[in-house]
Design a protein around this motif. Structure first.
Motif, PDB file in Angstrom:
ATOM      1  N   LEU A  26       0.831  -1.203   0.000  1.00  0.00           N
ATOM      2  CA  LEU A  26       0.000   0.000   0.000  1.00  0.00           C
ATOM      3  C   LEU A  26       0.862   1.248   0.000  1.00  0.00           C
ATOM      4  N   LEU A  27       1.926   1.255   0.786  1.00  0.00           N
ATOM      5  CA  LEU A  27       2.832   2.404   0.820  1.00  0.00           C
ATOM      6  C   LEU A  27       3.496   2.608  -0.542  1.00  0.00           C
ATOM      7  N   ILE A  28       3.849   1.527  -1.197  1.00  0.00           N
ATOM      8  CA  ILE A  28       4.435   1.616  -2.544  1.00  0.00           C
ATOM      9  C   ILE A  28       3.441   2.246  -3.512  1.00  0.00           C
ATOM     10  N   ILE A  29       2.191   1.804  -3.452  1.00  0.00           N
ATOM     11  CA  ILE A  29       1.166   2.344  -4.350  1.00  0.00           C
ATOM     12  C   ILE A  29       0.939   3.829  -4.081  1.00  0.00           C
ATOM     13  N   MET A  30       0.864   4.211  -2.805  1.00  0.00           N
ATOM     14  CA  MET A  30       0.631   5.619  -2.472  1.00  0.00           C
ATOM     15  C   MET A  30       1.817   6.491  -2.887  1.00  0.00           C
ATOM     16  N   VAL A  43      -6.658  13.402   3.905  1.00  0.00           N
ATOM     17  CA  VAL A  43      -6.846  12.011   4.344  1.00  0.00           C
ATOM     18  C   VAL A  43      -5.753  11.118   3.770  1.00  0.00           C
ATOM     19  N   ARG A  44      -5.414  11.323   2.504  1.00  0.00           N
ATOM     20  CA  ARG A  44      -4.364  10.515   1.894  1.00  0.00           C
ATOM     21  C   ARG A  44      -3.009  10.801   2.528  1.00  0.00           C
ATOM     22  N   LYS A  45      -2.742  12.066   2.837  1.00  0.00           N
ATOM     23  CA  LYS A  45      -1.485  12.415   3.505  1.00  0.00           C
ATOM     24  C   LYS A  45      -1.401  11.762   4.877  1.00  0.00           C
ATOM     25  N   ALA A  46      -2.496  11.798   5.617  1.00  0.00           N
ATOM     26  CA  ALA A  46      -2.514  11.161   6.945  1.00  0.00           C
ATOM     27  C   ALA A  46      -2.319   9.655   6.824  1.00  0.00           C
ATOM     28  N   ALA A  47      -2.898   9.053   5.796  1.00  0.00           N
ATOM     29  CA  ALA A  47      -2.730   7.612   5.582  1.00  0.00           C
ATOM     30  C   ALA A  47      -1.286   7.272   5.237  1.00  0.00           C
ATOM     31  N   ILE A  48      -0.655   8.108   4.429  1.00  0.00           N
ATOM     32  CA  ILE A  48       0.750   7.885   4.069  1.00  0.00           C
ATOM     33  C   ILE A  48       1.628   7.954   5.313  1.00  0.00           C
ATOM     34  N   VAL A  49       1.426   8.980   6.120  1.00  0.00           N
ATOM     35  CA  VAL A  49       2.256   9.158   7.316  1.00  0.00           C
ATOM     36  C   VAL A  49       2.037   8.009   8.298  1.00  0.00           C
ATOM     37  N   ASN A  51       0.877   4.957   7.746  1.00  0.00           N
ATOM     38  CA  ASN A  51       1.376   3.707   7.188  1.00  0.00           C
ATOM     39  C   ASN A  51       2.906   3.675   7.192  1.00  0.00           C
ATOM     40  N   ALA A  52       3.524   4.796   6.890  1.00  0.00           N
ATOM     41  CA  ALA A  52       4.990   4.866   6.876  1.00  0.00           C
ATOM     42  C   ALA A  52       5.556   4.648   8.273  1.00  0.00           C
ATOM     43  N   ARG A  53       4.909   5.196   9.270  1.00  0.00           N
ATOM     44  CA  ARG A  53       5.373   4.993  10.651  1.00  0.00           C
ATOM     45  C   ARG A  53       5.279   3.526  11.047  1.00  0.00           C
ATOM     46  N   TYR A  54       4.187   2.877  10.678  1.00  0.00           N
ATOM     47  CA  TYR A  54       4.027   1.454  10.981  1.00  0.00           C
ATOM     48  C   TYR A  54       5.116   0.640  10.285  1.00  0.00           C
ATOM     49  N   ILE A  55       5.337   0.907   9.003  1.00  0.00           N
ATOM     50  CA  ILE A  55       6.330   0.166   8.219  1.00  0.00           C
ATOM     51  C   ILE A  55       7.725   0.367   8.804  1.00  0.00           C
ATOM     52  N   ALA A  56       8.060   1.600   9.182  1.00  0.00           N
ATOM     53  CA  ALA A  56       9.388   1.868   9.752  1.00  0.00           C
ATOM     54  C   ALA A  56       9.590   1.093  11.047  1.00  0.00           C
ATOM     55  N   ALA A  57       8.595   1.101  11.913  1.00  0.00           N
ATOM     56  CA  ALA A  57       8.720   0.402  13.198  1.00  0.00           C
ATOM     57  C   ALA A  57       8.793  -1.112  13.007  1.00  0.00           C
ATOM     58  N   GLU A  58       7.966  -1.647  12.125  1.00  0.00           N
ATOM     59  CA  GLU A  58       7.962  -3.093  11.900  1.00  0.00           C
ATOM     60  C   GLU A  58       9.233  -3.570  11.212  1.00  0.00           C
ATOM     61  N   SER A  59       9.812  -2.741  10.323  1.00  0.00           N
ATOM     62  CA  SER A  59      11.034  -3.194   9.657  1.00  0.00           C
ATOM     63  C   SER A  59      12.180  -3.300  10.631  1.00  0.00           C
ATOM     64  N   ALA A  92      10.004   4.397   3.960  1.00  0.00           N
ATOM     65  CA  ALA A  92       9.090   4.915   4.969  1.00  0.00           C
ATOM     66  C   ALA A  92       9.445   6.352   5.341  1.00  0.00           C
ATOM     67  N   SER A  93      10.724   6.628   5.475  1.00  0.00           N
ATOM     68  CA  SER A  93      11.165   7.975   5.813  1.00  0.00           C
ATOM     69  C   SER A  93      10.818   8.963   4.701  1.00  0.00           C
ATOM     70  N   MET A  94      11.055   8.577   3.475  1.00  0.00           N
ATOM     71  CA  MET A  94      10.762   9.462   2.349  1.00  0.00           C
ATOM     72  C   MET A  94       9.255   9.637   2.169  1.00  0.00           C
ATOM     73  N   ALA A  95       8.491   8.597   2.431  1.00  0.00           N
ATOM     74  CA  ALA A  95       7.034   8.703   2.322  1.00  0.00           C
ATOM     75  C   ALA A  95       6.480   9.641   3.393  1.00  0.00           C
ATOM     76  N   GLN A  96       7.074   9.609   4.574  1.00  0.00           N
ATOM     77  CA  GLN A  96       6.640  10.543   5.616  1.00  0.00           C
ATOM     78  C   GLN A  96       6.874  11.981   5.191  1.00  0.00           C
TER      79      GLN A  96
END
Length: 138
Positions: A26-30, A43-49, A51-59, A92-96
């Motif tokens: 999803l982050l790749i698509i956004m 809403v899309r900006k909030a979703a990107i941020v 999702n990026a935070r989740y991806i960064a923490a999980e990685s 994730a950092s760049m998406a944020q």
């Protein structure tokens, strides 16, 4: 009635690895939608941020599991190396920065595109091959 989803033989309970890969896609698509010039609403900006935070923490967590996963057989293709997780954290950092309206110059966009291509190549994921009309609505 039409039934969608996996065949009963292939169905399984969703675990954290499945969620991580789905949110990464999803982050790749956004991010690709941003690079294609599609509008970013609040809403899309909030979703990107988010999702990026989740991806960064999980990685970070998944990268620490690499030695344990090497001892056990790979499940669902989650046998990625350290470089992959570093690239995912960079994405994730760049998406944020995209979601928080920070400026993105040409060199950063080029680096983002290269990073996306490497991650998609590792995942075997091809997004952005054709235009997706619903992304034009922010």
């Amino acid at each position: 009635m039409v039934r969608f989803g996996a065949a009963p033989d292939n169905a399984c309970e969703m675990d954290l690895d499945h969620i991580f890969i789905s949110r990464l896609k999803l982050l790749i698509i956004m991010t690709r939608a941003y690079l294609e010039g599609y509008p970013l609403g609040a809403v899309r900006k909030a979703a990107i941020v988010g999702n990026a935070r989740y991806i960064a923490a999980e990685s970070v967590d998944l990268e620490q599991l690499i030695p344990l996963r090497r001892e056990q057989p790979a499940r669902d293709g989650m046998d990625f190396d350290h470089v992959f997780y570093q690239r995912v954290k960079l994405l994730a950092s760049m998406a944020q920065t995209v979601g928080l309206n920070y400026p993105m110059g040409e060199h950063r966009k080029k680096a983002l595109i290269d990073n996306l291509n490497m991650i998609c190549g590792t995942l075997g994921f091809t997004s952005g091959v054709k235009k997706v009309e619903f992304l034009k609505v922010a």
